[in-house]
Design an enzyme around this catalytic site. Structure first.
Site, mmCIF file in Angstrom:
data_model
loop_
_atom_site.group_PDB
_atom_site.id
_atom_site.type_symbol
_atom_site.label_atom_id
_atom_site.label_comp_id
_atom_site.label_asym_id
_atom_site.label_seq_id
_atom_site.Cartn_x
_atom_site.Cartn_y
_atom_site.Cartn_z
ATOM 1 N N ASP A 162 1.319 2.764 3.603
ATOM 2 C CA ASP A 162 0.495 3.961 3.394
ATOM 3 C C ASP A 162 1.358 5.218 3.332
ATOM 4 O OD1 ASP A 162 -1.836 5.290 2.812
ATOM 5 O OD2 ASP A 162 -2.414 5.570 4.905
ATOM 6 N N HIS B 89 1.393 5.440 -1.808
ATOM 7 C CA HIS B 89 0.956 6.546 -2.669
ATOM 8 C C HIS B 89 2.184 7.123 -3.355
ATOM 9 C CE1 HIS B 89 -3.109 6.795 -0.825
ATOM 10 N NE2 HIS B 89 -2.469 6.269 0.203
ATOM 11 N N HIS C 286 -4.539 -0.156 6.101
ATOM 12 C CA HIS C 286 -4.073 0.627 7.257
ATOM 13 C C HIS C 286 -4.962 0.436 8.492
ATOM 14 C CE1 HIS C 286 -6.948 3.199 5.261
ATOM 15 N NE2 HIS C 286 -6.079 3.643 4.391
ATOM 16 N N HIS D 21 -10.587 1.507 2.191
ATOM 17 C CA HIS D 21 -10.362 2.547 3.202
ATOM 18 C C HIS D 21 -11.563 2.457 4.135
ATOM 19 C CE1 HIS D 21 -8.704 6.434 4.747
ATOM 20 N NE2 HIS D 21 -9.900 6.366 5.322
ATOM 21 N N LYS E 283 -9.912 -0.128 -5.428
ATOM 22 C CA LYS E 283 -9.894 0.505 -4.099
ATOM 23 C C LYS E 283 -11.198 1.231 -3.817
ATOM 24 C CE LYS E 283 -8.024 2.384 -0.332
ATOM 25 N NZ LYS E 283 -6.805 3.097 -0.025
ATOM 26 N N HIS F 254 0.866 -1.200 0.000
ATOM 27 C CA HIS F 254 0.000 0.000 0.000
ATOM 28 C C HIS F 254 0.895 1.240 0.000
ATOM 29 C CE1 HIS F 254 -3.783 2.189 1.595
ATOM 30 N NE2 HIS F 254 -2.866 3.118 1.317
HETATM 31 O O1 DOR Z 1 -3.269 9.646 5.738
HETATM 32 C C1 DOR Z 1 -3.663 9.331 4.630
HETATM 33 N N1 DOR Z 1 -3.148 9.890 3.503
HETATM 34 N N2 DOR Z 1 -4.652 8.438 4.527
HETATM 35 C C2 DOR Z 1 -5.221 8.166 3.359
HETATM 36 O O2 DOR Z 1 -6.123 7.381 3.358
HETATM 37 C C3 DOR Z 1 -4.797 8.850 2.117
HETATM 38 C C4 DOR Z 1 -3.455 9.368 2.221
HETATM 39 C C5 DOR Z 1 -3.120 10.361 1.135
HETATM 40 O O3 DOR Z 1 -3.385 10.075 -0.034
HETATM 41 O O4 DOR Z 1 -2.560 11.410 1.442
HETATM 42 ZN ZN ZN Z 2 -3.363 5.081 1.590
#
Ligand code: DOR
Ligand code: ZN
Length: 345
Positions: free
Chosen positions: A249, A15, A176, A138, A101, A13
């Protein structure tokens, strides 16, 4: 000096963001991982096979040359009220796309195109079950009347339990994980249900976030919970139960936004994810459980082969940098400035 030789990990997981951000995020990820599951909450969101494959090309262009052959981004598509069964079919049969997702609309960063009412996508979940496309969740309700610390628990009770019962063959990953209730939910089902656990939810509780001043770089969603919930996550992660595995995450936001009057949610681990997980397992005297958690169980859950190459971790200090260059700004990683006991060999 203690050396640990383990199978190269994957991050289930992450980003990576988009465009210029990829120069930083892809390089940081490729230094540590063979495979990463890339979240689709870009602007605009990655909603179908076509946008996923375009995004994949951008990511691949940004892989540093020495990692080109090994680093593999696994894409996800973002479920909306308008997702079609065709979208699911195409994603399910594309080996570059691993899952879809679910963001409840408004739950977190770039979730405005998320699902407004779960019942609207039951036909989509049915198609995902049929075509074997896993659901990444989520797991938080967005009801303004539900306390932010209770949103995962309420989501499990009001939404996820029904999905679990109605679609028994759908693979579900509760992303998460932050609560004992979530741990118990996963333990209640003996297959097809798993959870990722981040380094920060293992290492922090809400006192770390809120006492002696609010720490923006510890603010994420789902929000860091209290110590008993943290302990339930710790127990799950070190238990050796294959339903719990690594997903950082790692979610970059520029420093000037994080340190502002309205701090966005997200904690960035950058190139330190594996070291921070290692530090955690060492603190728990459970280094023997590290490899399976970060290198085996995720691959097993997604029916992918385990990696065969190895990395070496050395018990030797690393100072986490104060920040990294990111876009035209800086980004502050988790535990910036702190000395940890592990480094890469
Ligand atoms: O803290 C987070 N940041 N939780 C999420 O679900 C998304 C993520 C983000 O994309 O910044
Ligand atoms: Zn995430």
């Amino acid at each position: 000096m203690l050396n640990l030789n383990i199978t190269r990990p994957d991050d289930w997981h992450i980003h990576l963001r988009q465009d210029a951000a990829l120069a930083t995020t892809v390089s940081h990820a490729a230094q540590q991982f063979n495979r990463v599951i890339v979240m689709p909450n870009c602007t605009p969101p990655i909603i179908d096979q076509e946008s996923a494959l375009k995004y994949r090309n951008h990511i691949i262009t940004n892989i540093p040359s020495n990692y080109k052959t090994q680093f593999e981004p696994l894409l996800t598509i973002y479920l909306t009220d308008n997702t079609t069964i065709e979208n699911i079919k195409h994603a399910a049969f594309d080996k570059n796309i691993i899952a879809a997702k679910l963001y409840p609309k408004g739950a977190t960063t770039n979730s405005n195109s998320g699902v407004t009412n779960i019942l609207k996508i039951y036909n989509i979940l049915e198609a995902m079950e049929k075509f074997g496309l896993p659901l990444l969740v989520h797991g938080e309700v967005t009801d303004r009347n539900v306390d932010v610390f209770d949103r995962e628990t309420v989501f499990i009770d009001k939404i996820l339990t029904d999905i679990r019962i109605k679609f028994p063959n759908l693979k579900i990953t509760l992303e998460h994980l932050t609560t004992k209730h979530g741990v118990d939910f996963v333990l209640n089902y003996n297959h097809n249900t798993a959870a990722t656990i981040t380094p920060h939810h293992l290492l922090l509780n809400r006192n770390d976030l809120l006492v002696d001043g609010f720490k923006p770089h510890y603010y994420c969603l789902p929000i860091i919970k209290d110590s008993p919930n943290q302990q339930a996550l710790i127990n799950a992660a070190v238990s050796g139960d294959p339903r719990f595995f690594a997903g950082s995450d790692s979610a970059p936001h520029v420093r000037s936004n994080k340190e502002s009057a309205c701090c966005p949610a997200g904690i960035y681990h950058g190139p330190n994810t594996v070291l921070v997980y290692t530090e955690f397992f060492d603190m728990q005297n459970k280094l023997d459980k590290l490899e399976a958690f970060i290198s085996f169980y995720g691959a097993d859950f997604y029916n992918l082969p385990r990696n065969t190459d190895k990395i070496t971790l050395i018990k030797n200090n690393t100072v986490i940098p104060d920040n990294y260059n990111y876009l035209d700004n800086a980004i502050v990683p988790f535990w910036a400035g702190r000395t940890i006991n592990w480094s890469f060999g």
